[in-house]
Design a protein around this motif. Structure first.
Motif, PDB file in Angstrom:
ATOM      1  N   THR A 106      52.639  47.065  26.710  1.00 31.58           N
ATOM      2  CA  THR A 106      51.788  46.179  27.503  1.00 31.58           C
ATOM      3  C   THR A 106      50.426  46.798  27.808  1.00 31.58           C
ATOM      4  OG1 THR A 106      52.617  47.023  29.618  1.00 31.58           O
ATOM      5  CG2 THR A 106      53.813  45.162  28.614  1.00 31.58           C
ATOM      6  N   GLY A 107      50.261  48.087  27.507  1.00 33.41           N
ATOM      7  CA  GLY A 107      49.016  48.782  27.825  1.00 33.41           C
ATOM      8  C   GLY A 107      48.958  49.296  29.249  1.00 33.41           C
ATOM      9  N   LEU A 108      50.043  49.132  30.008  1.00 37.12           N
ATOM     10  CA  LEU A 108      50.006  49.510  31.427  1.00 37.12           C
ATOM     11  C   LEU A 108      49.748  50.997  31.625  1.00 37.12           C
ATOM     12  CD1 LEU A 108      50.373  48.913  34.425  1.00 37.12           C
ATOM     13  CD2 LEU A 108      52.862  49.026  34.088  1.00 37.12           C
ATOM     14  N   ASN A 109      50.429  51.860  30.875  1.00 36.66           N
ATOM     15  CA  ASN A 109      50.232  53.306  31.053  1.00 36.66           C
ATOM     16  C   ASN A 109      48.808  53.724  30.701  1.00 36.66           C
ATOM     17  OD1 ASN A 109      52.941  53.609  31.774  1.00 36.66           O
ATOM     18  ND2 ASN A 109      53.576  54.080  29.691  1.00 36.66           N
ATOM     19  N   ALA A 110      48.293  53.173  29.614  1.00 30.32           N
ATOM     20  CA  ALA A 110      46.927  53.500  29.210  1.00 30.32           C
ATOM     21  C   ALA A 110      45.927  53.020  30.252  1.00 30.32           C
ATOM     22  CB  ALA A 110      46.621  52.878  27.845  1.00 30.32           C
ATOM     23  N   SER A 155      50.590  39.904  20.997  1.00 33.02           N
ATOM     24  CA  SER A 155      49.600  38.876  20.691  1.00 33.02           C
ATOM     25  C   SER A 155      48.696  38.662  21.904  1.00 33.02           C
ATOM     26  CB  SER A 155      50.290  37.558  20.340  1.00 33.02           C
ATOM     27  OG  SER A 155      50.958  37.037  21.489  1.00 33.02           O
ATOM     28  N   GLU A 156      47.518  38.128  21.666  1.00 29.98           N
ATOM     29  CA  GLU A 156      46.601  37.836  22.782  1.00 29.98           C
ATOM     30  C   GLU A 156      47.224  36.829  23.745  1.00 29.98           C
ATOM     31  OE1 GLU A 156      41.936  36.622  23.668  1.00 29.98           O
ATOM     32  OE2 GLU A 156      42.692  36.717  21.610  1.00 29.98           O
ATOM     33  N   GLU A 157      48.022  35.920  23.221  1.00 32.17           N
ATOM     34  CA  GLU A 157      48.696  34.939  24.065  1.00 32.17           C
ATOM     35  C   GLU A 157      49.544  35.616  25.134  1.00 32.17           C
ATOM     36  OE1 GLU A 157      51.902  31.225  23.661  1.00 32.17           O
ATOM     37  OE2 GLU A 157      51.472  32.520  21.939  1.00 32.17           O
ATOM     38  N   ILE A 158      50.149  36.752  24.776  1.00 31.33           N
ATOM     39  CA  ILE A 158      50.974  37.499  25.729  1.00 31.33           C
ATOM     40  C   ILE A 158      50.124  38.387  26.621  1.00 31.33           C
ATOM     41  CG2 ILE A 158      52.730  39.293  25.969  1.00 31.33           C
ATOM     42  CD1 ILE A 158      53.978  36.721  25.162  1.00 31.33           C
ATOM     43  N   LYS A 170      40.430  44.836  27.189  1.00 28.75           N
ATOM     44  CA  LYS A 170      39.604  45.635  26.288  1.00 28.75           C
ATOM     45  C   LYS A 170      40.458  46.620  25.498  1.00 28.75           C
ATOM     46  CE  LYS A 170      35.355  48.390  26.203  1.00 28.75           C
ATOM     47  NZ  LYS A 170      34.243  48.958  27.026  1.00 28.75           N
ATOM     48  N   LEU A 171      41.434  47.227  26.164  1.00 30.25           N
ATOM     49  CA  LEU A 171      42.330  48.159  25.487  1.00 30.25           C
ATOM     50  C   LEU A 171      43.123  47.449  24.395  1.00 30.25           C
ATOM     51  CD1 LEU A 171      43.737  50.155  28.546  1.00 30.25           C
ATOM     52  CD2 LEU A 171      42.038  50.934  26.894  1.00 30.25           C
ATOM     53  N   HIS A 172      43.588  46.245  24.686  1.00 32.67           N
ATOM     54  CA  HIS A 172      44.364  45.496  23.697  1.00 32.67           C
ATOM     55  C   HIS A 172      43.493  45.019  22.532  1.00 32.67           C
ATOM     56  CE1 HIS A 172      48.430  45.127  25.341  1.00 32.67           C
ATOM     57  NE2 HIS A 172      47.880  45.158  26.543  1.00 32.67           N
TER      58      HIS A 172
END
Length: 227
Positions: A67-71, A96-99, A121-123
């Motif tokens: 999910t990018g949470l840690n980053a 996906s961007e939808e998620i 931005k990270l995603h």
């Protein structure tokens, strides 16, 4: 193992994902945000900083961008502490961007609001290339597996793969050895997992292993130091 994903809300109000194929969540039901802060911020980079107050920059390797949470939390930490971070992360199955556009982490606390745009931005960063994300945070994310990735020297490892019962191949000793070999002396390996076999394997590859209090809902977690 991409599977069908469903957004869920954990007990601290933060989102996680449920992988219907694996029947597994990306974070703890008891609180995604609290788990990441406890395991990876408190017992990861905060602990490293206490032992290395003047060493810069901090190099992090993460298994499982997810999910990018840690980053994202690490980016906030880097900006607030004004410590440069070089962040390397892998994810074979990007969201996906939808998620990821629906994830609510930036809405949970007033202190997070300023950093809210950075999550997307990270995603949206291009895969397999490094980039400057903010003044104190550089990241390279790779769409690859732990088996295939070429590792750089790291000071802290966030081992955030799915549980050994769901993805046992990621927790096998040869891959743990690969990670250990890339760690700098004094480096930290931190994970939510408290499995006895993992602790034995980490000791056998050369880490000094600690069983620490776990995040909410979990009795223990594991941390290893490379001396």
């Amino acid at each position: 193992m991409s599977g069908k994903l469903k957004i869920i809300t954990t007990e601290d109000g933060s989102h996680s994902l449920y992988n219907e194929e694996l029947k597994e969540t990306y974070h703890s039901f008891h609180g995604a945000l609290k788990e990441s802060v406890h395991v990876f911020m408190l017992y990861g980079i905060d602990s490293w900083l206490m032992e290395n107050p003047t060493k810069k920059p901090l190099r992090i390797f993460e298994v499982g961008f997810g999910t990018g949470l840690n980053a994202w939390l690490t980016l906030i930490w880097a900006e607030q502490n004004q410590i440069p971070v070089l962040y390397h992360t892998i994810e074979p199955f990007p969201l996906s961007e939808e998620i990821y556009s629906q994830l609510n982490y930036g809405d949970l606390d007033d202190g997070f609001f300023h950093y809210k745009p950075y999550l997307q931005k990270l995603h949206k960063m291009e895969w397999d290339k490094g980039a400057i994300v903010s003044e104190y945070f550089n990241m390279k994310k790779e769409k690859t597996s732990l088996e295939e990735v070429t590792l750089y020297p790291s000071d802290v490892v966030f081992f955030d793969a799915f549980a050994p019962s769901k993805q046992p191949e990621l927790w096998e000793k040869p891959l743990l050895q690969k990670v250990f070999d890339s760690m700098n002396p004094g480096g930290i390996f931190t994970t939510y997992c408290a499995q006895g076999q993992l602790k034995r394997d980490l000791k056998e590859i050369g880490l000094e292993v600690e069983s620490l209090p776990g995040p909410p809902g979990k009795k223990e977690m594991t941390r290893g130091w490379k001396k």
